[in-house]
Every structure is written in C-alpha cells, then in structure tokens.
Design a protein around this motif. Structure first.
Motif, PDB file in Angstrom:
ATOM      1  N   MET A 171       0.836  -1.210   0.000  1.00 25.64           N
ATOM      2  CA  MET A 171       0.000   0.000   0.000  1.00 25.64           C
ATOM      3  C   MET A 171       0.869   1.258   0.000  1.00 25.64           C
ATOM      4  O   MET A 171       0.606   2.222  -0.724  1.00 25.64           O
ATOM      5  N   LEU A 172       1.906   1.212   0.821  1.00 20.18           N
ATOM      6  CA  LEU A 172       2.805   2.361   0.938  1.00 20.18           C
ATOM      7  C   LEU A 172       3.507   2.640  -0.394  1.00 20.18           C
ATOM      8  O   LEU A 172       3.593   3.791  -0.840  1.00 20.18           O
ATOM      9  N   GLU A 173       3.969   1.570  -1.032  1.00 18.72           N
ATOM     10  CA  GLU A 173       4.635   1.720  -2.338  1.00 18.72           C
ATOM     11  C   GLU A 173       3.675   2.307  -3.369  1.00 18.72           C
ATOM     12  O   GLU A 173       4.052   3.164  -4.172  1.00 18.72           O
ATOM     13  N   LEU A 174       2.429   1.826  -3.328  1.00 18.29           N
ATOM     14  CA  LEU A 174       1.425   2.327  -4.271  1.00 18.29           C
ATOM     15  C   LEU A 174       1.216   3.830  -4.087  1.00 18.29           C
ATOM     16  O   LEU A 174       1.209   4.599  -5.056  1.00 18.29           O
ATOM     17  N   GLU A 175       1.053   4.248  -2.827  1.00 18.48           N
ATOM     18  CA  GLU A 175       0.765   5.665  -2.570  1.00 18.48           C
ATOM     19  C   GLU A 175       1.980   6.558  -2.823  1.00 18.48           C
ATOM     20  O   GLU A 175       1.838   7.702  -3.243  1.00 18.48           O
ATOM     21  N   LYS A 176       3.168   6.018  -2.582  1.00 15.12           N
ATOM     22  CA  LYS A 176       4.374   6.803  -2.881  1.00 15.12           C
ATOM     23  C   LYS A 176       4.524   7.031  -4.378  1.00 15.12           C
ATOM     24  O   LYS A 176       5.029   8.060  -4.820  1.00 15.12           O
ATOM     25  N   THR A 177       4.065   6.049  -5.150  1.00 21.93           N
ATOM     26  CA  THR A 177       4.187   6.141  -6.611  1.00 21.93           C
ATOM     27  C   THR A 177       3.008   6.877  -7.246  1.00 21.93           C
ATOM     28  O   THR A 177       3.189   7.704  -8.136  1.00 21.93           O
TER      29      THR A 177
END
Length: 289
Positions: free
Chosen positions: A261-267
């Motif tokens: 989830m964190l990777e998705l939102e960072k991207t």
C-alpha cells in the motif's frame, strides 16, 4: 632465428585461441578439437551444427547432432535434450514434415515426452501456421489432459489469435480436465493472460472469483493488485488492498500488504495518502498486539 620466433608466436596465439572460451571456431578442425575438449557440452555441439548449416551442408549438421547424442554422457540429460531440440529445429527449417515428426518421435522415447512436446509446440507456434498449431494442441490436450501448463498454453494461443470466446470455452474444458487442486493456479494464470492479451474486465472477473474462493492467499491478492496497476487502474488496486487488510491476517501478511500500500501511494498517491497508510498500519499493530 627471427623466423623461428615468429612461428613460435603464431603457435602460442593458436593455442591461446583454442583455450579462449569466447573464441568461436572457424574451421571443422577447430570444432573437432573443441568437442574433444568438451564432449558433453551441447553448446559446442550445437555451434558445430550451425557451422555446417551456414554452409548449407545439412546432412553434415545432422551427422554432428547424431554424434553429439552418442558422445554426450548419459548423465547429462539436459545437454542431450538441448541437442534434440536443435535437431528438431534443424528438421523444421531444412527437412520435411515427415523428417521432423520422425526425429520428434525418437526424441520423445529418449527424453521427457511432455517437455519434448512443448518444444515442438513452440516450433509450430513460432512458425505461424495456426492450423498446424491448433491440430497439435488437440493432440497435446488429449495426451496431457491433466496438465495445467498445456491448457494454459492453449488458452493463451486462443487469446493471441483474438478468439476470447474460444479461450473462455477452453478454460471451461480445462477446469473439467485438470485436478481440482490446480484450478486456482490455472484461473489466476489465465486471468493474467486476459489482462495482457485480452480484456482487463474479463481478467478482473476471474481474479475476483479467485480471491473470494481463496481469501487467505495473500500472494493472489498481490497478483491482482499488480495486474490492476499494470493496466492503469490505480483506484481499483487501492480498493483491493483496502479489502485485503480487513482480512484476518498474520503479522507478516499484514506487513507485506501495508508495504505494498505504501509503495502504491508513494508512486501514485500523495503525502496525505502515504500518511494515511502509515496511520492504518500503526492501528493494525496496536489492535493485534
């Protein structure tokens, strides 16, 4: 004396060239020395075959293949297999359908039959003759009826040929044929091919069925999320992760999902969304302590 030194230098250079693994032999004599030093190397034997093929000496190339199969140690199954595949390719390019099938039949007797069938399938697919490939697929699905890999290849062939309805029917036939334990594997792999070659909507429907029937398979949720992201459906991927973190999870599963989830939102998101994910992760840890 100078002439002697020059000859010695030339001899040294030749010896070094023979020892150089990067050096491709240029004569039959050089190849002979190479196969003598590496008798079980399919790479060397296949290069030797190619040497004669480049000179259109097809029968010579066949002889080299036959020699290779007799010479390579019986323990080196993969090396022998590689030569058989090269032999199939040779017959496909320079022989007849009869000679190709004759070599294929011999190869099946001496190797893993399914692997050899898949190699011939690849040759037919690359050849671009849809009718021949279709016919061979029918043989494959009869012979290896319970093979997930075979059915998936057939479904993919239909999708590549822009026949989605036929691919769907093939999936139904496959599910009737293969063991139940392989169903999830086949469906999720077929769904992946739908996203890539067919319709994301059809792929999504299939993946929904997969995660509903196997909710504890976090790897499948992850595949589903990746498929949505690759097809540009960020919001759909976000919603999937939101659903996944509400499941009864083990610590490592939750960690994996929150990280995703964190990777998705960072991207694809912003600072606010990133902060929200971190907050949810903390809450999960506190409530599952």
């Amino acid at each position: 004396k100078k002439e002697k030194e020059q000859k010695e230098q030339e001899l040294r250079e030749k010896e070094e060239a023979l020892l150089d693994p990067e050096k491709v032999p240029e004569t039959a004599e050089e190849f002979e020395r190479m196969v003598l030093s590496s008798p079980s190397s399919s790479y060397v034997w296949i290069k030797y075959m190619a040497f004669f093929l480049e000179m259109t000496e097809i029968d010579k190339a066949r002889e080299i293949a036959d020699r290779a199969l007799k010479t390579i140690s019986f323990r080196e199954e993969q090396e022998k297999f590689n030569v058989w595949v090269a032999r199939l390719n040779l017959e496909n390019l320079y022989g007849t359908r009869e000679s190709l099938m004759s070599v294929f039949e011999q190869a099946c007797k001496l190797n893993d039959s399914k692997k050899m069938h898949m190699q011939l399938l690849g040759i037919f697919e690359r050849g671009g003759d849809a009718q021949v490939t279709e016919q061979f697929f029918k043989t494959l699905t009869r012979k290896f009826r319970k093979s997930c890999k075979v059915w998936l290849r057939y479904c993919t062939f239909k999708l590549r040929g822009a026949h989605p309805e036929a691919a769907g029917r093939m999936l139904e036939r496959a599910l009737e044929a293969i063991p139940k334990r392989k169903h999830v594997k086949l469906i999720h792999k077929f769904a992946t091919m739908e996203y890539k070659l067919g319709s994301a909507e059809r792929g999504r429907t299939l993946m929904e069925g997969v995660v509903v029937s196997s909710p504890k398979r976090i790897d499948l949720w992850s595949v589903f999320v990746d498929l949505e992201l690759k097809s540009g459906h960020v919001e759909a991927a976000r919603q999937l992760l939101e659903r996944a973190i509400t499941l009864k999870l083990k610590g490592r599963q939750a960690k994996f999902l929150f990280k995703k989830m964190l990777e998705l939102e960072k991207t694809h998101g912003d600072a606010e969304r990133v902060a929200e994910v971190k907050r949810k992760a903390r809450e999960w840890v506190e409530s599952n302590a």
